[in-house]
Design a protein around this motif. Structure first.
Motif, mmCIF file in Angstrom:
data_model
loop_
_atom_site.group_PDB
_atom_site.id
_atom_site.type_symbol
_atom_site.label_atom_id
_atom_site.label_comp_id
_atom_site.label_asym_id
_atom_site.label_seq_id
_atom_site.Cartn_x
_atom_site.Cartn_y
_atom_site.Cartn_z
ATOM 1 N N GLU A 84 -31.621 -21.857 -37.414
ATOM 2 C CA GLU A 84 -31.931 -23.335 -37.752
ATOM 3 C C GLU A 84 -31.717 -24.077 -36.539
ATOM 4 O OE1 GLU A 84 -30.737 -25.541 -41.573
ATOM 5 O OE2 GLU A 84 -31.560 -22.929 -41.786
ATOM 6 N N ASN A 85 -29.598 -24.191 -35.885
ATOM 7 C CA ASN A 85 -29.543 -25.459 -35.509
ATOM 8 C C ASN A 85 -29.707 -25.004 -33.727
ATOM 9 O OD1 ASN A 85 -27.085 -25.853 -37.806
ATOM 10 N ND2 ASN A 85 -25.975 -24.007 -37.141
ATOM 11 N N SER A 87 -32.773 -24.057 -33.145
ATOM 12 C CA SER A 87 -34.492 -25.735 -33.300
ATOM 13 C C SER A 87 -33.959 -26.475 -33.390
ATOM 14 C CB SER A 87 -34.576 -24.832 -34.419
ATOM 15 O OG SER A 87 -36.065 -25.712 -34.228
ATOM 16 N N LYS A 88 -32.332 -27.528 -33.858
ATOM 17 C CA LYS A 88 -32.308 -28.760 -33.644
ATOM 18 C C LYS A 88 -31.512 -29.092 -32.781
ATOM 19 C CE LYS A 88 -30.703 -28.815 -38.800
ATOM 20 N NZ LYS A 88 -29.741 -29.014 -40.035
ATOM 21 N N LYS A 90 -32.319 -27.756 -29.998
ATOM 22 C CA LYS A 90 -34.003 -27.848 -29.333
ATOM 23 C C LYS A 90 -34.989 -28.993 -28.943
ATOM 24 C CE LYS A 90 -34.545 -23.353 -28.296
ATOM 25 N NZ LYS A 90 -35.523 -21.796 -28.234
ATOM 26 N N ASN A 91 -34.799 -29.360 -30.287
ATOM 27 C CA ASN A 91 -35.951 -31.155 -30.413
ATOM 28 C C ASN A 91 -34.905 -32.177 -29.991
ATOM 29 O OD1 ASN A 91 -37.725 -29.535 -31.693
ATOM 30 N ND2 ASN A 91 -36.555 -29.325 -33.835
ATOM 31 N N MET A 92 -34.090 -32.080 -30.522
ATOM 32 C CA MET A 92 -33.053 -32.202 -29.830
ATOM 33 C C MET A 92 -32.341 -33.264 -28.025
ATOM 34 S SD MET A 92 -29.769 -33.432 -32.670
ATOM 35 C CE MET A 92 -28.283 -31.922 -32.234
ATOM 36 N N THR A 93 -32.356 -32.057 -27.607
ATOM 37 C CA THR A 93 -33.077 -32.260 -26.567
ATOM 38 C C THR A 93 -34.056 -32.422 -26.016
ATOM 39 O OG1 THR A 93 -31.347 -30.326 -26.212
ATOM 40 C CG2 THR A 93 -32.683 -30.373 -24.180
ATOM 41 N N GLY A 94 -34.787 -32.395 -26.463
ATOM 42 C CA GLY A 94 -36.502 -32.788 -26.269
ATOM 43 C C GLY A 94 -36.567 -34.370 -26.298
ATOM 44 N N ASP A 95 -36.377 -34.560 -27.523
ATOM 45 C CA ASP A 95 -36.072 -35.974 -28.160
ATOM 46 C C ASP A 95 -35.303 -37.167 -26.950
ATOM 47 O OD1 ASP A 95 -37.678 -35.830 -30.287
ATOM 48 O OD2 ASP A 95 -35.996 -35.893 -31.810
ATOM 49 N N SER A 98 -37.510 -37.114 -23.383
ATOM 50 C CA SER A 98 -38.370 -37.427 -23.091
ATOM 51 C C SER A 98 -38.339 -38.991 -22.785
ATOM 52 C CB SER A 98 -39.310 -37.173 -24.838
ATOM 53 O OG SER A 98 -38.278 -38.353 -25.714
#
Length: 100
Positions: A84-85, A87-88, A90-95, A98
């Motif tokens: 879970e952590n 995944s979070k 990875k999402n923060m890095t992508g944001d 971007s």
């Protein structure tokens, strides 16, 4: 204020409230008619639909949506706290990247 001014003000407020209520009623009727026209595929202004027909159209339109809403959801896959952590993160890095 004297009594006459107060009575005039109260009468004006009552008249205004009555006009607003009538306008709201006309708006609701117009909205129902427009919705019925949309439900009929935009048939045009010459088509007059009775309130019972409009109610039947609305009921028919909401029946498939109600059936879809009761469809059971598949069980969610449980992730460990580590997954879970990650995944979070990875999402923060992508944001973050971007915006570059």
């Amino acid at each position: 204020e004297d009594i006459d001014a107060t009575q005039r003000r109260v009468a004006e407020e009552e008249k205004k409230e009555k006009e607003e209520a009538e306008q709201a009623k006309r708006d609701a009727e117009l909205a129902q008619q427009m919705q019925a026209d949309l439900n009929m595929g935009g048939a045009g202004g010459d088509v007059i639909i009775s309130p019972t027909a409009a109610a039947a159209n609305r009921a028919a339109a909401t029946a498939p949506a109600a059936a879809a809403a009761t469809k059971p959801k598949p069980p969610e896959k449980k992730m460990s706290s580590h997954e879970e952590n990650m995944s979070k993160l990875k999402n923060m890095t992508g944001d973050f990247f971007s915006g570059i």
